[in-house]
Design a protein around this motif. Structure first.
Motif, PDB file in Angstrom:
ATOM      1  N   ALA A 110      38.218  39.821  35.004  1.00  0.00           N
ATOM      2  CA  ALA A 110      37.618  40.398  36.212  1.00  0.00           C
ATOM      3  C   ALA A 110      36.162  39.962  36.362  1.00  0.00           C
ATOM      4  O   ALA A 110      35.615  39.970  37.469  1.00  0.00           O
ATOM      5  CB  ALA A 110      37.718  41.921  36.180  1.00  0.00           C
ATOM      6  N   GLN A 111      35.549  39.567  35.258  1.00  0.00           N
ATOM      7  CA  GLN A 111      34.145  39.165  35.278  1.00  0.00           C
ATOM      8  C   GLN A 111      33.920  37.781  35.896  1.00  0.00           C
ATOM      9  O   GLN A 111      32.817  37.460  36.337  1.00  0.00           O
ATOM     10  CB  GLN A 111      33.592  39.150  33.845  1.00  0.00           C
ATOM     11  CG  GLN A 111      33.569  40.510  33.163  1.00  0.00           C
ATOM     12  CD  GLN A 111      32.530  41.440  33.778  1.00  0.00           C
ATOM     13  OE1 GLN A 111      31.543  40.989  34.359  1.00  0.00           O
ATOM     14  NE2 GLN A 111      32.754  42.736  33.643  1.00  0.00           N
ATOM     15  N   VAL A 112      34.972  36.968  35.941  1.00  0.00           N
ATOM     16  CA  VAL A 112      34.809  35.568  36.342  1.00  0.00           C
ATOM     17  C   VAL A 112      34.221  35.427  37.745  1.00  0.00           C
ATOM     18  O   VAL A 112      33.346  34.602  37.986  1.00  0.00           O
ATOM     19  CB  VAL A 112      36.154  34.814  36.238  1.00  0.00           C
ATOM     20  CG1 VAL A 112      36.036  33.416  36.837  1.00  0.00           C
ATOM     21  CG2 VAL A 112      36.597  34.738  34.771  1.00  0.00           C
ATOM     22  N   PHE A 113      34.698  36.231  38.686  1.00  0.00           N
ATOM     23  CA  PHE A 113      34.247  36.106  40.072  1.00  0.00           C
ATOM     24  C   PHE A 113      33.411  37.304  40.522  1.00  0.00           C
ATOM     25  O   PHE A 113      33.226  37.517  41.726  1.00  0.00           O
ATOM     26  CB  PHE A 113      35.451  35.928  41.003  1.00  0.00           C
ATOM     27  CG  PHE A 113      36.278  34.705  40.694  1.00  0.00           C
ATOM     28  CD1 PHE A 113      35.808  33.444  41.027  1.00  0.00           C
ATOM     29  CD2 PHE A 113      37.500  34.820  40.058  1.00  0.00           C
ATOM     30  CE1 PHE A 113      36.556  32.311  40.741  1.00  0.00           C
ATOM     31  CE2 PHE A 113      38.260  33.701  39.766  1.00  0.00           C
ATOM     32  CZ  PHE A 113      37.785  32.436  40.108  1.00  0.00           C
ATOM     33  N   ILE A 117      32.010  38.115  44.407  1.00  0.00           N
ATOM     34  CA  ILE A 117      32.507  39.300  45.116  1.00  0.00           C
ATOM     35  C   ILE A 117      31.356  40.227  45.484  1.00  0.00           C
ATOM     36  O   ILE A 117      31.287  40.755  46.601  1.00  0.00           O
ATOM     37  CB  ILE A 117      33.560  40.032  44.257  1.00  0.00           C
ATOM     38  CG1 ILE A 117      34.814  39.165  44.109  1.00  0.00           C
ATOM     39  CG2 ILE A 117      33.915  41.385  44.866  1.00  0.00           C
ATOM     40  CD1 ILE A 117      35.841  39.723  43.157  1.00  0.00           C
ATOM     41  N   LYS A 118      30.439  40.401  44.566  1.00  0.00           N
ATOM     42  CA  LYS A 118      29.276  41.254  44.833  1.00  0.00           C
ATOM     43  C   LYS A 118      28.454  40.723  45.997  1.00  0.00           C
ATOM     44  O   LYS A 118      28.048  41.480  46.897  1.00  0.00           O
ATOM     45  CB  LYS A 118      28.414  41.346  43.574  1.00  0.00           C
ATOM     46  CG  LYS A 118      27.192  42.239  43.725  1.00  0.00           C
ATOM     47  CD  LYS A 118      26.423  42.322  42.417  1.00  0.00           C
ATOM     48  CE  LYS A 118      25.217  43.242  42.538  1.00  0.00           C
ATOM     49  NZ  LYS A 118      24.484  43.353  41.241  1.00  0.00           N
ATOM     50  N   ALA A 151      36.648  44.944  41.773  1.00  0.00           N
ATOM     51  CA  ALA A 151      35.581  45.688  42.440  1.00  0.00           C
ATOM     52  C   ALA A 151      34.592  46.260  41.436  1.00  0.00           C
ATOM     53  O   ALA A 151      33.372  46.186  41.624  1.00  0.00           O
ATOM     54  CB  ALA A 151      36.185  46.804  43.289  1.00  0.00           C
ATOM     55  N   GLN A 152      35.101  46.842  40.371  1.00  0.00           N
ATOM     56  CA  GLN A 152      34.231  47.446  39.370  1.00  0.00           C
ATOM     57  C   GLN A 152      33.381  46.395  38.663  1.00  0.00           C
ATOM     58  O   GLN A 152      32.205  46.621  38.383  1.00  0.00           O
ATOM     59  CB  GLN A 152      35.061  48.236  38.369  1.00  0.00           C
ATOM     60  CG  GLN A 152      35.673  49.497  38.965  1.00  0.00           C
ATOM     61  CD  GLN A 152      36.592  50.227  38.001  1.00  0.00           C
ATOM     62  OE1 GLN A 152      37.080  49.649  37.018  1.00  0.00           O
ATOM     63  NE2 GLN A 152      36.867  51.483  38.278  1.00  0.00           N
ATOM     64  N   ALA A 153      33.970  45.227  38.381  1.00  0.00           N
ATOM     65  CA  ALA A 153      33.215  44.151  37.735  1.00  0.00           C
ATOM     66  C   ALA A 153      32.074  43.689  38.628  1.00  0.00           C
ATOM     67  O   ALA A 153      31.017  43.268  38.141  1.00  0.00           O
ATOM     68  CB  ALA A 153      34.139  42.979  37.410  1.00  0.00           C
ATOM     69  N   ALA A 154      32.270  43.792  39.947  1.00  0.00           N
ATOM     70  CA  ALA A 154      31.247  43.392  40.907  1.00  0.00           C
ATOM     71  C   ALA A 154      30.233  44.499  41.169  1.00  0.00           C
ATOM     72  O   ALA A 154      29.310  44.322  41.969  1.00  0.00           O
ATOM     73  CB  ALA A 154      31.902  42.986  42.223  1.00  0.00           C
ATOM     74  N   GLY A 155      30.413  45.636  40.501  1.00  0.00           N
ATOM     75  CA  GLY A 155      29.465  46.738  40.650  1.00  0.00           C
ATOM     76  C   GLY A 155      29.674  47.576  41.889  1.00  0.00           C
ATOM     77  O   GLY A 155      28.768  48.314  42.311  1.00  0.00           O
TER      78      GLY A 155
END
Length: 237
Positions: A110-113, A117-118, A151-155
């Motif tokens: 999930a961290q890759v993009f 996304i953010k 979504a969560q990885a993007a904050g």
């Protein structure tokens, strides 16, 4: 120096001063893996992000693809989705990524993009973000909701508004079957979205039926506007 989350090779550690002074996260994948993904560039359908350069002109009406024009001709779904913005095409690299992330439970991907996304979410007007939910059966199978993880990885702060009932996977259905299917979503909490602009987060836009079913219910629950942000734009029609 860290390792690429996809291939395991070392990520270039010569990052300069930017990550330290601007609090940027170091790259999660190496340059070689990053280059395999295809960002959507150039003219795109303003409704679904489908690249227009790949379409026959007969399938384009002004700045929309014919498929989105058909959606707007449907009295049930007309105007429910203000638009979808996708970041990448659903090429072979993205297919492999989604399979590993979504179906093999590699949550860390999930961290890759997350950065992209953010950034995109900041450019899309919204008051509330909502992730497309999984049914309890699918959630137990996979261990996590991939849309929520992105979504969560993007904050992004996600409102727990939608719920989903278990049904046959949408990927197994034709376009006509999807359109005829009963809405698989329900609204759990209306007050948090009433008179607000809602941004739906999901991994792939294929035919648009899933997003429009969700958008329809959100609009019925009082949302002022509903648009979507997806990682990839598939080739479905």
């Amino acid at each position: 120096m860290s390792s690429c989350l996809l291939c395991g090779e070392s990520v270039n550690g010569r990052l300069g001063w930017r990550p330290f002074f601007l609090l940027e996260a170091p790259p999660s994948i190496c340059g070689a893996c990053r280059r395999q993904f295809e960002p959507i560039i150039g003219e795109r359908c303003r409704a679904c992000s489908r690249p227009l350069a790949a379409l026959d002109p007969a399938f384009i009406r002004e700045d929309r693809c014919l498929d989105c024009c058909r959606w707007e001709e449907d009295s049930f779904y007309k105007g429910v989705l203000a638009g979808n913005y996708s970041l990448y095409t659903y090429n072979e690299a993205m297919k492999d990524f989604i399979a590993r992330f979504k179906y093999r439970g590699d949550y860390i991907l999930a961290q890759v993009f997350a950065g992209e996304i953010k950034k995109a979410a900041k450019q899309l007007p919204h008051d509330v973000a909502v992730a497309i939910p999984l049914s309890q059966e699918r959630l137990m199978e996979r261990g996590f909701n991939q849309a929520e993880a992105l979504a969560q990885a993007a904050g992004l702060d996600i409102e727990d508004v939608l719920q989903r009932v278990h049904g046959e996977k949408q990927s197994k259905k034709s376009r006509s079957e999807r359109l005829e299917a009963a809405n698989v979503f329900g609204v759990k909490e209306k007050s948090s979205i009433c008179h607000k602009k809602v941004l739906i987060i999901d991994d792939i836009y294929t035919t648009g039926s899933t997003l429009r079913q969700a958008a329809y219910l959100l609009k019925q629950a009082g949302a002022a506007e509903v648009r979507a942000l997806t990682l990839a734009r598939g080739q479905g029609t």
